[in-house]
Design an enzyme around this catalytic site. Structure first.
Site, PDB file in Angstrom:
ATOM      1  CG  ASP A  11       4.909  -1.671  -0.514  1.00 49.44           C
ATOM      2  OD1 ASP A  11       5.088  -1.984  -1.696  1.00 49.44           O
ATOM      3  OD2 ASP A  11       5.399  -2.773   0.238  1.00 49.44           O
ATOM      4  CG  ASP A 130       4.616 -12.394  -6.029  1.00 47.08           C
ATOM      5  OD1 ASP A 130       5.555 -11.585  -5.810  1.00 47.08           O
ATOM      6  OD2 ASP A 130       3.525 -11.895  -5.597  1.00 47.08           O
TER       7      ASP A 130
END
Lengths: 256, 206
Positions: A11, A130
């Site tokens: 990330d 997702d």
């Protein structure tokens, strides 16, 4: 034989790695190049940089980051997060990313998948997804979520993956939110269902806590690759350890 | 005068990784986009991503196709990568039937997605090279070296003697070819870590 891929996800916020491997030595843990090199040396098959900055400025910084990394790291790189337009995708690929992962923007504008595939090929076009198990009127539904998993779309996972494949996605990264961050294992059922429904590779994401979980998702989950963040981030297991475990279990992996 | 490696930029590929990979192994490589720069180069590298049809059309439009073929005809060194391999052949069957550069006889076809093999296409990830003929660009590689592939189409040469390596994906396919000073790989040396750098270093040295 094609080997199963192990892919660490890093990330990135404003050009700094905020969730990568924690170093024990005196290395800048926020430095994307240092992180990438560490994972490369440990046997990572690809790297994913996921931009959590989610701003226009963030996307500019991300392209610079990619440029810096590809000058020194010679392995495939995927960039995801915040890619909204063909111009965003173009900037990242021209900076040196092998693939771009489209998530929310592809749901809002499915034609974006086709545009990116047309310009850079199916091989460079990844659908990031997702997925969430939700109960509606007492029935469980697998639903696509957007905006970092905050907003349900009402779109069914199985419909969306097939549509994305026909639009031009060359790979799917399936992140199952119910499993994500639990380190209790991947969602084997949903991963297998998605992998069996499409002819393109599927990367499993969300829930890895042990080498056994990765083995399970590659075997029972029919995944072509496994993405993980936490277990590598916290040095719970190294990529080398995971791959040795998989090799011992008879899974084809690339050992370095 | 030092040897000049030129990477052909026709707006279709990420060239920086290729350029930086050469630099990593101690060779300068220039990114070029004009026909006359091809004439001046000792070695040419032709990378490529995207669609066969668009790539060949762009090479012709920018008047790069002719100089590339002439470079090869003169016996100078050439390295094609991925689409840069596929375009060398007569015909590509990606979205229709399209004429390639015709340097090598044969075709470029989609992976056979027959149900019994149950293959995922694109063929994406690390796979091994089975060396059929020891091309100089593969000198010093350990047996069964893994390299990075990402492609949905592969070449089928008419002349099997140009096959340098095969790779197994359900069944063997041609993963690189070699004829005289023409080398071309379906995989990406610039993304194949140490093994890939060795291949690029070997190419610079041939």
């Amino acid at each position: 034989m094609l080997t199963k891929r192990i892919i660490p996800c890093l990330d990135v916020d404003k050009g700094r790695v905020v969730k990568g491997v924690k170093f024990f030595d005196h290395v800048d843990a926020g430095d994307p190049v240092a992180q990438a090199r560490r994972y490369q040396d440990d046997g990572a098959d690809e790297l994913v940089f996921y931009d959590i900055t989610a701003s226009h400025e963030g996307r500019e910084i991300m392209a610079d980051l990619v440029k810096k990394v590809v000058e020194q790291i010679f392995m495939p790189l995927t960039v995801g997060g915040g890619i909204r337009t063909l111009a965003d995708a173009t900037r990242l690929i021209q900076a040196g990313a092998e693939k771009v992962s489209l998530n929310s923007a592809a749901v809002q504008n499915p034609k974006l998948l086709a545009e990116v595939a047309r310009k850079f090929g199916r091989c460079a076009t990844v659908l990031g997804l997702d997925a969430n198990r939700v109960t509606k009127d007492g029935v469980e539904v697998w639903e696509v979520f957007v905006a970092g998993g905050r907003i349900g779309t009402g779109i069914k996972v199985m419909d969306w993956v097939k549509q994305a494949e026909s639009l031009g996605a060359g790979e799917i990264v399936l992140n199952v939110m119910n499993a994500d961050g639990t380190t209790a294992g991947y969602d084997l059922e949903m991963t297998a269902a998605v992998s069996d429904a499409v002819k393109i590779p599927v990367v499993a994401s969300g829930g890895a806590g042990s080498p056994q979980h990765i083995l399970d998702v590659l075997k029972q989950g029919h995944a072509d690759a496994a993405l993980a963040a936490s277990i590598f981030h916290f040095n719970t297991y190294s990529i080398g350890q995971v791959k040795q475990f998989l090799a011992d279990a008879g899974v084809p992996v690339r050992l370095v | 005068m030092s040897m000049r490696i030129a990477i052909v930029d026709y707006g279709m590929a990420n060239l920086r990784s290729v350029q930086k990979a050469f630099e990593q192994v101690g060779h300068r490589a220039d990114i070029i986009s004009h026909p006359e720069e091809i004439e001046q180069a000792d070695k040419i590298v032709l990378p490529g991503v995207g669609a066969f049809q668009d790539a060949v059309a762009t090479l012709r439009e920018k008047e790069l196709a002719g100089p590339i073929v002439r470079h090869i005809d003169r016996g100078k060194s050439f390295l094609g990568i991925c689409l840069g391999l596929q375009m060398l052949f007569d015909t590509g069957y990606e979205d229709g039937e399209h004429r390639g550069l015709g340097v090598l006889r044969g075709t470029c076809v989609r992976f056979d997605v027959d149900q019994t093999l149950n293959l995922k296409v694109p063929h994406m990830g690390w796979n091994q090279l089975d060396i059929q003929r020891p091309a100089p660009i593969f000198a010093g590689l350990p047996a069964g070296s893994g390299v990075y592939f990402v492609h949905g189409y592969h070449v089928v040469p008419q002349d099997v003697s140009i096959i340098a390596t095969t790779t197994d994906y359900g069944r063997p396919f041609v993963s690189s070819v070699w004829r005289d000073n023409v080398f071309a790989t379906q995989f990406h040396p610039e993304k194949s870590q140490k093994v890939g750098l060795q291949i690029l270093s070997n190419f610079a040295g041939v």
